[in-house]
Write an enzyme that holds these catalytic residues in place. Sequence first.
Site, PDB file in Angstrom:
ATOM      1  CG  ASP A  61      -1.775   0.997   1.274  1.00 42.79           C
ATOM      2  OD1 ASP A  61      -1.901   2.062   0.632  1.00 42.79           O
ATOM      3  OD2 ASP A  61      -2.883   1.036   2.105  1.00 42.79           O
ATOM      4  CG  ASN A  87      -1.470   3.809 -12.810  1.00 45.27           C
ATOM      5  OD1 ASN A  87      -2.038   4.402 -13.651  1.00 45.27           O
ATOM      6  ND2 ASN A  87      -1.770   2.563 -12.549  1.00 45.27           N
ATOM      7  CB  SER A 137      -2.654  13.818 -14.298  1.00 40.39           C
ATOM      8  OG  SER A 137      -3.582  14.864 -14.035  1.00 40.39           O
ATOM      9  CE1 TYR A 151      -9.157  10.737  -8.945  1.00 42.09           C
ATOM     10  CE2 TYR A 151     -10.142  12.162 -10.734  1.00 42.09           C
ATOM     11  CZ  TYR A 151      -9.114  11.167 -10.353  1.00 42.09           C
ATOM     12  OH  TYR A 151      -8.229  10.277 -11.237  1.00 42.09           O
ATOM     13  CE  LYS A 155      -5.366  11.385 -10.420  1.00 40.74           C
ATOM     14  NZ  LYS A 155      -4.284  10.444 -10.517  1.00 40.74           N
ATOM     15  CB  THR A 186      -9.928   1.142 -16.222  1.00 36.50           C
ATOM     16  OG1 THR A 186     -10.145   2.517 -15.379  1.00 36.50           O
ATOM     17  CG2 THR A 186      -9.029   1.869 -17.392  1.00 36.50           C
TER      18      THR A 186
END
Length: 279
Positions: A61, A87, A137, A151, A155, A186
């Site tokens: 983690d 990532n 990003s 969020y 980023k 995804t």
Amino acid sequence: MSATTPSTWLVTGATSGFGRLVAERALALGAHVIAVGRRRDRLAELADSAPKGLVTTLELDVTAPDAQEVLAEVVRLAGGLDVLVNNAGYGLFGSVEQIGADEARALFDTNVLANLAVLRAALPALRASRGRILQTSSLIGQFAWPASGLYAASKGAVELISEALAHELAPTGVKVTLIEPGTFATEFFGSVRVVEPNDVYLPTVGKFLEDVSALPPEAVGDPEAVADAIMAVAALEEPPLRLAVGADAIESIRASLRSRLAELDRWESFPRVPVGEGV
């Protein structure tokens, strides 16, 4: 760095999505991949499917207190590092007011502070190899929609950290690129945490979430395109600082930049408070 040159890659979030696809592609080029993720079964699958000896799996983690030290030691044992694909991250959507402090802190711990820990662990080896840094990003690292405030802020932090880092590393030969994907199919969307809006935010946050959930399949891109873009940019001698991937990302970022420029022009002559006056 040539795409055909054997190299060592460190990929976080390597158990699914863009990270998994990039890890598989790097392995296909004959690279040694340090694959980092939290799911032991997915890491084992990656190792089983790879040529023997080319994968080092690390169940970790990246928000753990010792993550930087663990990663630095793995890089040392690997004998160096050529490419970092930073990532790991997750999504949290909801109104700015309704997202609580604990959830906001957890988001920034993962998307910003853990990103920094990975960078600190990798940078000495990357300087030695004049390597590449690919920071994942998002199109909303450049602007924010209703529901995306926290969020997008996480980023946006990665964007500005990476921009400063690119300037700071320029004399060393290390290249930094931000990958700004649009909407791609995804597992990210299946793991997104959504704070449902109350009545105050139904017309804005609620409407946005409804519109996103109603997107047709053709509006969602193939994640293979993002993995291909990462591989291609990693091999460039002079890569861009930012690379938007997907028509929606390109169009939305362009519209945001034009809007900001128009606002700057409109308010350019707005009266300024003279120095020494005002609050």
